[in-house]
Structures are given as C-alpha cells and as structure tokens.
Design a protein around this motif. Structure first.
Motif, short mmCIF file in Angstrom:
data_model
loop_
_atom_site.label_atom_id
_atom_site.label_comp_id
_atom_site.label_asym_id
_atom_site.label_seq_id
_atom_site.Cartn_x
_atom_site.Cartn_y
_atom_site.Cartn_z
N GLN A 5 7.92 70.39 25.12
CA GLN A 5 9.01 70.86 24.25
C GLN A 5 8.81 72.28 23.75
O GLN A 5 9.77 73.06 23.72
N ASP A 6 7.59 72.67 23.37
CA ASP A 6 7.37 74.04 22.89
C ASP A 6 7.70 75.08 23.95
O ASP A 6 8.38 76.07 23.69
N ILE A 7 7.22 74.84 25.15
CA ILE A 7 7.48 75.78 26.24
C ILE A 7 8.93 75.67 26.70
O ILE A 7 9.55 76.67 27.04
N ALA A 8 9.48 74.46 26.66
CA ALA A 8 10.87 74.26 27.05
C ALA A 8 11.79 75.15 26.21
O ALA A 8 12.70 75.79 26.75
N ASP A 9 11.56 75.20 24.91
CA ASP A 9 12.39 76.04 24.04
C ASP A 9 12.30 77.51 24.44
O ASP A 9 13.30 78.21 24.48
N LYS A 10 11.10 77.97 24.75
CA LYS A 10 10.91 79.37 25.16
C LYS A 10 11.60 79.64 26.49
O LYS A 10 12.20 80.70 26.68
N VAL A 11 11.50 78.70 27.44
CA VAL A 11 12.14 78.89 28.75
C VAL A 11 13.65 78.94 28.60
O VAL A 11 14.32 79.78 29.19
N LYS A 12 14.21 78.06 27.78
CA LYS A 12 15.67 78.04 27.58
C LYS A 12 16.16 79.35 26.97
O LYS A 12 17.23 79.82 27.32
N GLU A 13 15.39 79.93 26.08
CA GLU A 13 15.78 81.17 25.42
C GLU A 13 15.53 82.41 26.26
O GLU A 13 16.14 83.45 26.04
N SER A 14 14.64 82.30 27.25
CA SER A 14 14.18 83.49 27.97
C SER A 14 15.18 84.06 28.96
O SER A 14 15.10 85.22 29.32
N ASN A 15 16.11 83.25 29.45
CA ASN A 15 17.06 83.69 30.48
C ASN A 15 16.30 84.23 31.70
O ASN A 15 16.67 85.24 32.29
N TYR A 16 15.21 83.56 32.04
CA TYR A 16 14.35 83.95 33.16
C TYR A 16 15.15 83.92 34.46
O TYR A 16 15.79 82.92 34.78
N HIS A 17 15.14 84.98 35.23
CA HIS A 17 16.02 85.12 36.39
C HIS A 17 15.71 84.17 37.54
O HIS A 17 16.53 84.00 38.42
N TYR A 18 14.53 83.54 37.56
CA TYR A 18 14.21 82.59 38.62
C TYR A 18 14.76 81.19 38.34
O TYR A 18 14.77 80.34 39.22
N VAL A 19 15.23 80.93 37.13
CA VAL A 19 15.70 79.60 36.76
C VAL A 19 17.03 79.31 37.46
O VAL A 19 18.00 80.04 37.30
N GLU A 20 17.03 78.25 38.24
CA GLU A 20 18.25 77.84 38.95
C GLU A 20 18.94 76.67 38.24
O GLU A 20 20.15 76.57 38.23
N ASP A 21 18.14 75.77 37.65
CA ASP A 21 18.70 74.60 36.99
C ASP A 21 17.71 74.10 35.94
O ASP A 21 16.51 74.28 36.08
N MET A 22 18.24 73.47 34.88
CA MET A 22 17.41 72.87 33.84
C MET A 22 18.00 71.53 33.47
O MET A 22 19.22 71.40 33.38
N LYS A 23 17.12 70.58 33.25
CA LYS A 23 17.54 69.26 32.77
C LYS A 23 16.63 68.87 31.62
O LYS A 23 15.43 68.68 31.80
N HIS A 25 15.17 66.40 28.72
CA HIS A 25 14.95 64.98 28.50
C HIS A 25 14.02 64.82 27.30
O HIS A 25 13.57 65.80 26.72
N GLN A 26 13.74 63.61 26.94
CA GLN A 26 12.98 63.32 25.73
C GLN A 26 11.60 63.99 25.70
O GLN A 26 11.14 64.43 24.66
N ASP A 27 10.94 64.07 26.85
CA ASP A 27 9.59 64.62 26.90
C ASP A 27 9.55 66.12 27.10
O ASP A 27 8.46 66.71 27.12
N GLY A 28 10.67 66.77 27.31
CA GLY A 28 10.66 68.21 27.53
C GLY A 28 11.81 68.67 28.40
O GLY A 28 12.95 68.30 28.17
N LEU A 29 11.48 69.41 29.43
CA LEU A 29 12.49 70.06 30.26
C LEU A 29 12.02 70.11 31.70
O LEU A 29 10.88 70.48 31.97
N ASP A 30 12.89 69.72 32.62
CA ASP A 30 12.62 69.92 34.04
C ASP A 30 13.37 71.17 34.46
O ASP A 30 14.57 71.32 34.14
N VAL A 31 12.68 72.06 35.15
CA VAL A 31 13.27 73.35 35.53
C VAL A 31 13.11 73.54 37.03
O VAL A 31 12.03 73.34 37.58
N VAL A 32 14.20 73.94 37.68
CA VAL A 32 14.16 74.29 39.10
C VAL A 32 14.15 75.82 39.16
O VAL A 32 15.04 76.48 38.60
#
Length: 75
Positions: A5-23, A25-32
């Motif tokens: 969850q801690d890193i998930a929040d940072k990834v969601k806010e970062s607008n990182y250009h390699y991120v294609e998809d995010m899902k 869930h309760q335990d955190g975030l799955d990122v493609v």
C-alpha cells in the motif's frame, strides 16, 4: 508487479510513463508496466525494495533474484 500500500500510493501519484494498467485490491496494487527492454525497469524495481513483487516474466524475476545479493554485499 504487485506493490504494497505505501508504494502503491506513490506509484499512483507518480504518473510513471511505463505504467500501462493498475488494479487496486485489499493488499495493494497490481501494476502492468510496458518497456522495450527489461533493463529499463531493473533499478526502478530494486529501488522499491521488498515493497514490490515482480510477478512476470519469470526471466525478470530471476534477474531480480541475482541482483539482490549483490546489493547486500555492498552493505
């Protein structure tokens, strides 16, 4: 990649250009992430430490396993 969850929040806010998809869930975030070369992600993943888990491809998981002990030897 799965992120806690801690890193998930940072990834969601970062607008990182390699991120294609995010899902989320309760335990955190799955990122493609989509890259041309996996080497582009190596330092990015290692920089997040135990907060992320590479799910696939297996070859990249193996590369992470090989790099982690090298980092430990430095410290």
């Amino acid at each position: 990649m799965a992120a806690n969850q801690d890193i998930a929040d940072k990834v969601k806010e970062s607008n990182y250009h390699y991120v294609e998809d995010m899902k989320e869930h309760q335990d955190g975030l799955d990122v493609v992430l989509r890259v041309r070369q996996l080497d582009e992600l190596l330092q990015w993943v290692l920089g997040r430490g135990a907060g992320v888990t590479v799910l696939e491809p297996e070859s990249f998981r193996n590369e992470i396993r090989e790099e982690a002990p090298k980092n430990l030897k430095r410290y």
